[in-house]
Design a protein around this motif. Structure first.
Motif, PDB file in Angstrom:
ATOM      1  N   TYR A 145     -46.928 -26.827  -0.150  1.00 56.14           N
ATOM      2  CA  TYR A 145     -46.694 -26.250  -1.641  1.00 56.14           C
ATOM      3  C   TYR A 145     -47.995 -25.592  -2.158  1.00 56.14           C
ATOM      4  N   ALA A 146     -48.999 -25.943  -1.526  1.00 51.67           N
ATOM      5  CA  ALA A 146     -50.372 -25.437  -2.247  1.00 51.67           C
ATOM      6  C   ALA A 146     -50.371 -24.029  -1.453  1.00 51.67           C
ATOM      7  N   VAL A 147     -49.970 -23.866  -0.205  1.00 51.97           N
ATOM      8  CA  VAL A 147     -50.035 -22.723   0.461  1.00 51.97           C
ATOM      9  C   VAL A 147     -48.870 -21.709  -0.150  1.00 51.97           C
ATOM     10  N   ILE A 148     -47.917 -22.331  -0.531  1.00 54.63           N
ATOM     11  CA  ILE A 148     -46.687 -21.252  -1.266  1.00 54.63           C
ATOM     12  C   ILE A 148     -47.428 -20.810  -2.562  1.00 54.63           C
ATOM     13  N   LEU A 149     -48.167 -21.855  -3.507  1.00 51.77           N
ATOM     14  CA  LEU A 149     -48.863 -21.149  -4.511  1.00 51.77           C
ATOM     15  C   LEU A 149     -49.688 -19.995  -4.159  1.00 51.77           C
ATOM     16  N   GLN A 150     -50.344 -19.724  -3.204  1.00 48.99           N
ATOM     17  CA  GLN A 150     -51.050 -18.714  -2.898  1.00 48.99           C
ATOM     18  C   GLN A 150     -50.258 -17.587  -2.314  1.00 48.99           C
ATOM     19  N   THR A 151     -49.048 -17.835  -1.452  1.00 45.38           N
ATOM     20  CA  THR A 151     -48.447 -16.594  -1.119  1.00 45.38           C
ATOM     21  C   THR A 151     -47.304 -16.152  -1.904  1.00 45.38           C
ATOM     22  N   ILE A 152     -46.649 -16.993  -2.866  1.00 40.18           N
ATOM     23  CA  ILE A 152     -45.826 -16.469  -3.599  1.00 40.18           C
ATOM     24  C   ILE A 152     -46.083 -15.193  -4.512  1.00 40.18           C
ATOM     25  N   PRO A 153     -45.456 -14.433  -4.726  1.00 39.85           N
ATOM     26  CA  PRO A 153     -45.972 -13.071  -5.697  1.00 39.85           C
ATOM     27  C   PRO A 153     -45.775 -13.600  -7.097  1.00 39.85           C
ATOM     28  N   ILE A 154     -47.008 -13.894  -7.890  1.00 41.59           N
ATOM     29  CA  ILE A 154     -46.940 -14.300  -8.959  1.00 41.59           C
ATOM     30  C   ILE A 154     -45.930 -13.743  -9.891  1.00 41.59           C
ATOM     31  N   LEU A 155     -46.191 -12.323  -9.659  1.00 43.26           N
ATOM     32  CA  LEU A 155     -45.571 -11.128 -10.841  1.00 43.26           C
ATOM     33  C   LEU A 155     -43.865 -11.606 -10.670  1.00 43.26           C
ATOM     34  N   ALA A 156     -43.567 -12.031  -9.555  1.00 37.73           N
ATOM     35  CA  ALA A 156     -42.018 -12.375  -9.400  1.00 37.73           C
ATOM     36  C   ALA A 156     -41.700 -13.478 -10.343  1.00 37.73           C
ATOM     37  N   LEU A 157     -42.658 -14.316 -10.480  1.00 45.63           N
ATOM     38  CA  LEU A 157     -42.219 -15.532 -11.047  1.00 45.63           C
ATOM     39  C   LEU A 157     -42.450 -15.509 -12.562  1.00 45.63           C
ATOM     40  N   VAL A 158     -43.174 -14.259 -13.152  1.00 41.51           N
ATOM     41  CA  VAL A 158     -43.476 -14.215 -14.355  1.00 41.51           C
ATOM     42  C   VAL A 158     -42.338 -14.044 -15.424  1.00 41.51           C
ATOM     43  N   PRO A 159     -41.464 -13.468 -14.941  1.00 39.81           N
ATOM     44  CA  PRO A 159     -40.089 -13.506 -15.775  1.00 39.81           C
ATOM     45  C   PRO A 159     -39.398 -14.999 -16.159  1.00 39.81           C
ATOM     46  N   LEU A 160     -39.592 -15.574 -14.998  1.00 38.09           N
ATOM     47  CA  LEU A 160     -39.094 -17.036 -15.196  1.00 38.09           C
ATOM     48  C   LEU A 160     -39.992 -17.785 -15.976  1.00 38.09           C
ATOM     49  N   ILE A 161     -41.063 -17.749 -15.951  1.00 39.61           N
ATOM     50  CA  ILE A 161     -42.086 -18.322 -16.719  1.00 39.61           C
ATOM     51  C   ILE A 161     -41.908 -18.099 -18.209  1.00 39.61           C
ATOM     52  N   GLY A 162     -41.661 -16.934 -18.788  1.00 39.11           N
ATOM     53  CA  GLY A 162     -41.266 -16.622 -20.030  1.00 39.11           C
ATOM     54  C   GLY A 162     -39.800 -17.303 -20.489  1.00 39.11           C
ATOM     55  N   PHE A 163     -39.133 -17.223 -19.598  1.00 35.89           N
ATOM     56  CA  PHE A 163     -37.819 -17.548 -19.707  1.00 35.89           C
ATOM     57  C   PHE A 163     -37.683 -19.157 -20.114  1.00 35.89           C
ATOM     58  N   TRP A 164     -38.569 -20.034 -19.320  1.00 36.15           N
ATOM     59  CA  TRP A 164     -38.571 -21.353 -19.282  1.00 36.15           C
ATOM     60  C   TRP A 164     -39.623 -21.637 -20.662  1.00 36.15           C
ATOM     61  N   PHE A 165     -40.840 -21.122 -20.685  1.00 37.81           N
ATOM     62  CA  PHE A 165     -41.840 -21.523 -21.670  1.00 37.81           C
ATOM     63  C   PHE A 165     -41.984 -20.696 -22.944  1.00 37.81           C
ATOM     64  N   GLY A 166     -41.121 -19.671 -23.002  1.00 37.01           N
ATOM     65  CA  GLY A 166     -41.480 -18.935 -24.291  1.00 37.01           C
ATOM     66  C   GLY A 166     -42.578 -17.776 -23.711  1.00 37.01           C
TER      67      GLY A 166
END
Ligand SMILES: Nc1ncnc2c1ncn2[C@@H]1O[C@H](COP(=O)(O)OP(=O)(O)OP(=O)(O)O)[C@@H](O)[C@H]1O
Ligand SMILES: [Mg+2]
Lengths: 304, 257
Positions: A145-166
């Motif tokens: 999971y630490a490795v996934i943190l590194q390899t995952i494209p954060i930009l792809a996660l960003v909309p989700l983060i806004g969706f969840w956390f405002g």
């Protein structure tokens, strides 16, 4: 066992110690070497380092500014000068009452996000690594999971983060944490595991418990690696805070939001100025953790 | 009770270390020791000589409990075992003083106790004045002496030494040999000392054991007849030279075998 060990030695060793006092020490040569020369060495090094560390980067900065003027004045068509405004115009915006305060306030907001994110990433990363260091099975379950943190494209996660956390402070901090976390985890783990086998056995022979081994051996041994990780993560946390601004503009957005505003308005002078400000801030944070690392472990470790 | 114990046991002989037919095979199949019978009594100083790689360090690792014998019985009758490793293994972030205090600290002794013991031990190895130095500021020999001082704070009953003076110059080595002998005279621990120097082996010990090449076996054992506060001058006597000669001879034969 501990009773015997605690009480006996002071008396038992006394005769031997007395005898030793009579024997002339063989230290003559080494005495001359160490205590006296130890002090001047760092001084001399520091002075010569002044030019060595600041000279070359300043020369490069001068070169870049020269090139910048040259391109703006000679190569660029005057009608397109907004693509590369001359450096003095850019610098002037810092003192412009309409632009300067706005930029510095935004920088401050970004700094708060970045440093909050960094602090969380440091604590989380160190705890995560310590957990993995406690048992092979924990490491095996958590490292992917630490490795996934590194390899995952954060930009792809960003909309989700806004969706969840405002689209506010929290979301911006989370982006900074996600980007800055991996170097902390991997560096700390590497540091904890780099302990010398002989030193480890020293502790085993005294039946030191896990916690003692961690506190007195593994953690101090890992400090150089931890500081190296902090330095990398610090730069990344700044990047994370600015990336967050582009997506989450509620509340008190930072310099990233300004950058995208100036960009939309083709406002070249403050655009350049705020980009430079953001970069300089990253450099300062990186440099600060380098300095801190040197302060803490530099005495016994050659912290680059 | 604890205070009087070391004094009371000084004259009594008791077996501190008892190896019976000890064999050790490392996980990769290397047979490091085979059929080793060895005892160390309180008040005995046993040195071991043998070719490099014959299992001398392995012997100490078993004695300290870091390694388990694959066959045979290895028993140690005390909890107070001092172990001076072949490398100094100092913690680079601690200065000499707190490196020396480490073991006592791991045994939860009070600060005052630790401090006093460390001071004595540092004096003994001749490092007074270097308490505040970090390991990187010391010479190799000084690091080794710091490591020796660290073990001394444990006040061991069984003292294991793995070539502690191998890297030192002749004079420092002889000086520390004499210090060790004084310590031995005062405390009467049981010593098991590994060295590559036959002369050092004979000078220090009450018994010299010669090991063969791998897998290590004990090929011969020599009692050293010289009386125990040792006179440094015995090194230049004919009896001493003769014994050194015999041990060297056995070493060479064991190596060839
Ligand atoms: N952890 C290990 N795994 C496998 N083999 C090992 C291990 N440790 C030591 N050995 C082997 O066991 C043998 C004995 O090693 P040991 O360290 O006891 O030798 P030694 O007599 O102390 O040598 P030296 O005088 O050079 O220090 C060597 O051949 C070595 O290669
Ligand atoms: Mg060895």
């Amino acid at each position: 066992m501990s009773n015997d060990t605690e009480q006996a030695p002071a008396e038992a060793q006394a005769p031997a110690a007395e005898l030793a006092a009579e024997v002339p020490t063989t230290e003559v040569v080494e005495h001359e070497l160490s205590p006296d020369t130890a002090a001047p060495v760092p001084l001399r090094r520091r002075r010569s380092r002044g030019y060595a560390t600041w000279g070359p980067p300043l020369a490069v900065a001068a070169l870049i500014i020269g090139l910048w003027y040259f391109v703006g004045a000679v190569i660029l068509d005057p009608s397109k000068s907004y693509l590369l405004p001359p450096p003095h115009d850019v610098i002037a915006t810092y003192f412009d009452p309409n632009l300067g305060p706005e930029m510095f306030e935004a920088l401050w907001n970004s700094a708060v996000v970045a440093l909050t994110g960094l602090a969380i990433a440091i604590v989380l990363g160190v705890v995560w690594a310590i957990a993995m260091n406690q048992a092979k099975w924990i490491e095996r379950s958590l490292y992917p999971y630490a490795v996934i943190l590194q390899t995952i494209p954060i930009l792809a996660l960003v909309p989700l983060i806004g969706f969840w956390f405002g689209f506010d402070f929290t979301a911006r901090v989370i982006v900074a944490v996600l980007i800055a976390l991996f170097p902390m985890v991997s560096n700390t783990l590497f540091g904890l595991q780099s302990v010398d086998a002989g030193q480890r056995e020293l502790f085993t022979l005294q039946r030191a418990n896990r916690w003692t081994v961690l506190k007195k051996l593994q953690f101090p041994a890992a400090l150089p690696a931890i500081f190296a990780g902090m330095r990398i993560s610090a730069g990344l946390a700044v990047v994370g805070a600015i990336v967050g601004d582009f997506f989450f503009q509620r509340g008190t957005p930072g310099i990233g939001a300004l950058i995208s505003k100036y960009q939309a308005r083709l406002n070249a002078d403050p655009l350049f100025a705020s980009i430079i400000l953001a970069s300089l801030f990253g450099v300062v944070v990186f440099w600060f953790f380098g300095w801190l690392g040197k302060r803490v472990v530099g005495k016994w470790y050659d912290f680059a | 009770m604890a205070i009087t114990e070391p004094a009371a046991t000084t004259t009594e002989t008791s077996t501190l270390l008892d190896f019976r037919d000890v064999q050790l095979t490392y996980p990769n199949g290397t047979v490091a020791l085979s059929g080793v019978d060895l005892t160390v009594e309180r008040g005995e100083f046993v040195t071991v000589v043998g070719p490099s790689g014959c299992g001398k360090s392995t012997l100490l690792r078993i004695a300290s409990g870091l390694e388990q014998a694959s066959q045979g019985v290895a028993s140690v009758a005390t909890d107070r075992v001092g172990y001076v490793f072949q490398d100094a293994t100092l913690l680079p972030w601690r200065d000499v003083q707190s490196n020396v205090e480490l073991l006592a600290e791991l045994q939860w002794q009070t600060k005052a106790e630790r401090r006093a013991k460390a001071k004595q031990a540092i004096d003994l190895v001749g490092l007074t004045g270097f308490e505040q130095h970090l390991p990187r500021q010391l010479s190799g020999g000084m690091r080794m002496r710091t490591s020796l001082a660290r073990s001394l704070t444990l006040d061991p009953e069984l003292f294991l030494f793995d070539e502690p003076f191998g890297a030192l110059d002749e004079i420092t080595r002889e000086y520390l040999n004499d210090e060790l002998l004084k310590l031995f005279a005062a405390q009467r621990f049981g010593g098991l000392f590994i060295t590559h120097s036959v002369s050092e082996a004979v000078y220090l010990s009450t018994r010299v054991i010669v090991m063969s090449g791998r897998p290590g076996r004990i090929v011969e054992s020599f009692d050293v007849p010289f009386p125990m506060p040792r006179d440094p001058e015995i090194r230049y006597t004919a009896e001493y030279a003769a014994l050194v000669g015999e041990v060297s001879h056995a070493l060479r034969e064991g190596h060839g075998a």
